[in-house]
Scaffold this motif. Structure first.
Motif, mmCIF file in Angstrom:
data_model
loop_
_atom_site.group_PDB
_atom_site.id
_atom_site.type_symbol
_atom_site.label_atom_id
_atom_site.label_comp_id
_atom_site.label_asym_id
_atom_site.label_seq_id
_atom_site.Cartn_x
_atom_site.Cartn_y
_atom_site.Cartn_z
ATOM 1 N N TYR A 2 45.419 22.405 35.649
ATOM 2 C CA TYR A 2 45.523 23.342 34.547
ATOM 3 C C TYR A 2 46.636 22.956 33.582
ATOM 4 O O TYR A 2 46.568 23.258 32.393
ATOM 5 C CB TYR A 2 45.732 24.764 35.070
ATOM 6 C CG TYR A 2 44.513 25.328 35.760
ATOM 7 C CD1 TYR A 2 43.314 25.485 35.065
ATOM 8 C CD2 TYR A 2 44.541 25.695 37.097
ATOM 9 C CE1 TYR A 2 42.187 25.996 35.677
ATOM 10 C CE2 TYR A 2 43.416 26.212 37.717
ATOM 11 C CZ TYR A 2 42.249 26.360 37.006
ATOM 12 O OH TYR A 2 41.129 26.864 37.617
ATOM 13 N N TYR A 31 39.939 28.639 24.092
ATOM 14 C CA TYR A 31 40.088 27.873 25.333
ATOM 15 C C TYR A 31 41.414 28.192 26.033
ATOM 16 O O TYR A 31 41.487 28.224 27.262
ATOM 17 C CB TYR A 31 39.973 26.378 25.060
ATOM 18 C CG TYR A 31 38.549 25.897 24.947
ATOM 19 C CD1 TYR A 31 37.679 26.006 26.029
ATOM 20 C CD2 TYR A 31 38.062 25.348 23.765
ATOM 21 C CE1 TYR A 31 36.357 25.583 25.935
ATOM 22 C CE2 TYR A 31 36.744 24.920 23.660
ATOM 23 C CZ TYR A 31 35.898 25.036 24.746
ATOM 24 O OH TYR A 31 34.594 24.613 24.655
ATOM 25 N N MET A 34 40.937 31.442 27.785
ATOM 26 C CA MET A 34 40.133 31.241 28.983
ATOM 27 C C MET A 34 40.976 30.643 30.110
ATOM 28 O O MET A 34 40.908 31.093 31.260
ATOM 29 C CB MET A 34 38.954 30.310 28.674
ATOM 30 C CG MET A 34 37.944 30.192 29.808
ATOM 31 S SD MET A 34 36.742 28.862 29.549
ATOM 32 C CE MET A 34 35.981 29.388 28.020
ATOM 33 N N ALA A 35 41.787 29.631 29.767
ATOM 34 C CA ALA A 35 42.630 28.988 30.772
ATOM 35 C C ALA A 35 43.665 29.965 31.327
ATOM 36 O O ALA A 35 43.906 30.019 32.540
ATOM 37 C CB ALA A 35 43.320 27.764 30.173
ATOM 38 N N LEU A 38 42.011 32.308 33.698
ATOM 39 C CA LEU A 38 41.682 31.649 34.959
ATOM 40 C C LEU A 38 42.864 31.594 35.915
ATOM 41 O O LEU A 38 42.693 31.708 37.133
ATOM 42 C CB LEU A 38 41.190 30.222 34.684
ATOM 43 C CG LEU A 38 39.682 30.013 34.567
ATOM 44 C CD1 LEU A 38 39.383 28.615 34.070
ATOM 45 C CD2 LEU A 38 38.988 30.267 35.888
ATOM 46 N N VAL A 39 44.068 31.413 35.368
ATOM 47 C CA VAL A 39 45.248 31.289 36.236
ATOM 48 C C VAL A 39 45.976 32.623 36.399
ATOM 49 O O VAL A 39 47.082 32.671 36.934
ATOM 50 C CB VAL A 39 46.226 30.205 35.713
ATOM 51 C CG1 VAL A 39 45.549 28.851 35.699
ATOM 52 C CG2 VAL A 39 46.779 30.552 34.336
ATOM 53 N N SER A 75 36.117 34.330 28.547
ATOM 54 C CA SER A 75 37.515 34.717 28.772
ATOM 55 C C SER A 75 37.605 36.149 29.285
ATOM 56 O O SER A 75 38.354 36.439 30.230
ATOM 57 C CB SER A 75 38.328 34.574 27.476
ATOM 58 O OG SER A 75 38.353 33.238 27.037
ATOM 59 N N TYR A 78 36.620 36.229 32.922
ATOM 60 C CA TYR A 78 37.684 35.774 33.817
ATOM 61 C C TYR A 78 38.814 36.803 33.914
ATOM 62 O O TYR A 78 39.527 36.850 34.925
ATOM 63 C CB TYR A 78 38.242 34.435 33.343
ATOM 64 C CG TYR A 78 37.311 33.262 33.572
ATOM 65 C CD1 TYR A 78 36.462 33.216 34.676
ATOM 66 C CD2 TYR A 78 37.274 32.195 32.684
ATOM 67 C CE1 TYR A 78 35.608 32.147 34.885
ATOM 68 C CE2 TYR A 78 36.423 31.118 32.888
ATOM 69 C CZ TYR A 78 35.601 31.100 33.991
ATOM 70 O OH TYR A 78 34.755 30.046 34.202
ATOM 71 N N LYS A 183 32.851 23.870 44.955
ATOM 72 C CA LYS A 183 32.981 25.316 44.738
ATOM 73 C C LYS A 183 31.621 26.001 44.819
ATOM 74 O O LYS A 183 31.454 27.012 45.512
ATOM 75 C CB LYS A 183 33.629 25.590 43.380
ATOM 76 C CG LYS A 183 33.879 27.069 43.114
ATOM 77 C CD LYS A 183 34.609 27.278 41.799
ATOM 78 C CE LYS A 183 34.843 28.758 41.535
ATOM 79 N NZ LYS A 183 35.543 28.992 40.244
ATOM 80 N N THR A 222 37.772 31.133 46.543
ATOM 81 C CA THR A 222 37.683 32.322 45.711
ATOM 82 C C THR A 222 37.727 33.559 46.606
ATOM 83 O O THR A 222 37.598 33.465 47.830
ATOM 84 C CB THR A 222 36.372 32.330 44.907
ATOM 85 O OG1 THR A 222 35.266 32.472 45.821
ATOM 86 C CG2 THR A 222 36.202 31.041 44.115
ATOM 87 N N THR A 263 46.694 39.181 41.350
ATOM 88 C CA THR A 263 46.030 39.935 40.290
ATOM 89 C C THR A 263 46.830 41.144 39.826
ATOM 90 O O THR A 263 46.393 41.847 38.938
ATOM 91 C CB THR A 263 44.640 40.413 40.757
ATOM 92 O OG1 THR A 263 44.787 41.156 41.982
ATOM 93 C CG2 THR A 263 43.709 39.251 40.996
#
Length: 264
Positions: A2, A31, A34-35, A38-39, A75, A78, A183, A222, A263
């Motif tokens: 990442y 983007y 979105m990244a 994701l993290v 995005s 996610y 995955k 996951t 989270t």
């Protein structure tokens, strides 16, 4: 991994900003959002999405830019805002038909199906996954067809139709096997193991654990895939090995706690 993504996106954004190219600023911000989503960087992702909205408000020619809208919708997915993601994907699908931009429509159907699946709209999810499967079959895209079969299998699991889930997931498992898509393959093994045990295909289900065990050592799991530890615990309990069963359950609880912490 990442870190490299963020570095590339940051460079693209700064270059577009310096040259005042709004289109590429928007895509780079998308983007980056979105990244960040994701993290687990929810605040940063939300800030990027707000900046995108402000830029679009003052540059309405990009309000129907399909690539940008797809990035924004994913995005939101996610970020766990599945309702907004669903609404955006529905809008994108309508735009594709209105603008006659059908190339890549299978991706829109797939993303929409994933959003439906998350909010429990199983019939809608099934229909969207079926569209992906149909397009993949017509174009001889076996991997995209496998993703569609996986989605259909997960829909049937959600509806507790375990026999139909098993049939769809066996197809997906056969297609993903040996494709170096760890995955997707692990997600398929997890779902197929559940369907196998629910349809009293116990030995088949247990055999899947051996394959999954190797992948679990190298893959970043996951929240769905860690259910394999619960299934393995049930296996060892049935075999009378309570020590191993407890070890698997402890590992599940440990990872569940980690997901919860990440989270927050």
């Amino acid at each position: 991994m990442y870190h490299n993504v963020f570095h590339f996106v940051e460079q693209a954004y700064n270059l577009a900003k310096d040259k005042e190219i709004v289109k590429y600023q928007l895509i780079a911000l998308g983007y980056r959002a979105m990244a960040n989503a994701l993290v687990g960087e929810e605040k940063k992702a939300t800030e990027d999405l707000l900046t995108i909205k402000q830029l679009i408000d003052s540059n309405q020619q990009y309000a129907e830019h399909l690539e940008l809208l797809e990035i924004i919708a994913v995005s939101y997915h996610y970020l766990g805002d599945y309702i907004t993601a669903k609404e955006m994907h529905e809008r994108i699908l309508k735009l594709r038909f209105a603008l006659n931009k059908m190339k890549g429509i299978e991706g829109t159907y797939y993303n929409l199906a994933q959003a439906y699946l998350q909010i429990g709209q199983y019939d809608d999810a099934y229909n969207a996954f079926w569209e992906v499967k149909k397009i993949a079959e017509q174009n001889n895209w076996p991997i995209k067809q496998a993703y569609a079969e996986l989605g259909i299998g997960r829909v049937f699991l959600g509806q507790e139709d375990y026999q139909q889930a098993f049939l769809a997931l066996v197809e997906a498992e056969n297609s993903f096997k040996g494709q170096n898509l760890n995955k997707a393959y692990l997600t398929t093994l997890t779902a197929l193991a559940k369907a196998s045990l629910a349809t009293e295909r116990t030995e088949f289900g247990y055999a899947l654990f051996s394959t999954a065990e190797e992948l679990m050592q190298i893959a970043e799991l996951t929240s769905e895939q860690i259910e394999l530890y619960v299934l393995q615990a049930q296996k060892y309990q049935a075999l009378g090995d309570n020590e191993k069963a407890l070890a698997k359950l402890n590992r599940y609880v440990e990872l569940q706690h980690q997901f919860y912490k990440d989270t927050k």
